[in-house]
Motif scaffolding. Structure first.
Motif: not given
Length: 152
Positions: A39-51, A55-59, A66-71, A123-124
């Motif tokens: 479970y910890r590995i899954g939480v770490g992977v999911l949280g890490g992927l969102l973080i 920056p990859l989607t921020g632009w 920002i919402p992805l980072f906070i999530a 940005a657009i």
């Protein structure tokens, strides 16, 4: 209804203590060391992927980074105390920023809104400079956009 206590964020454990957890299903997972590790590995992977995605989607236009980072931080905070402490710091910073902006004069708020709007337009424009003007736009819009620098 039982009184819900806030988690103890005073210790330096990496993992949240079982008594800090408000969900029964997670307390059951913590009771089994093997399930807890998975479970910890899954939480770490999911949280890490969102973080990492932040920056990859921020632009991109729209609320990306920002919402992805906070999530991602919230996902990590569900299992790791260091992330929980960081999340609470971020929440306090947002509250302070919100209180500060609420005290500013209307002209400054309007100026900030205009600056944010201009940042979104830039940005657009950069997005279309890299990927091109979308073909699904109305012809009049496409004609106008092709006259802009880097979009022609």
């Amino acid at each position: 209804m039982a009184e819900q206590t806030s988690p103890d964020r005073t210790d330096d454990n990496i993992t949240l203590d079982a008594q800090d957890d408000r969900w029964e299903w997670r307390r059951k997972i913590r009771a089994n060391p093997r399930k807890h590790l998975i479970y910890r590995i899954g939480v770490g992977v999911l949280g890490g992927l969102l973080i990492i995605a932040a920056p990859l989607t921020g632009w991109l236009p729209g609320p990306g980074g920002i919402p992805l980072f906070i999530a991602g931080l919230a996902v990590l905070a569900s299992e790791f105390e260091w992330a929980q402490r960081l999340l609470y710091r971020v929440k306090e910073w947002v509250k302070e920023l919100t209180a500060w902006t609420g005290k500013q004069p209307a002209w400054l708020k309007a100026l900030g809104t205009l600056a944010l709007f201009l940042c979104v337009l830039v940005a657009i424009w950069l997005y279309m400079a890299v990927l091109g003007v979308p073909g699904w736009l109305p012809d009049a819009w496409e004609d106008f956009l092709h006259k802009l620098p880097l979009l022609g």
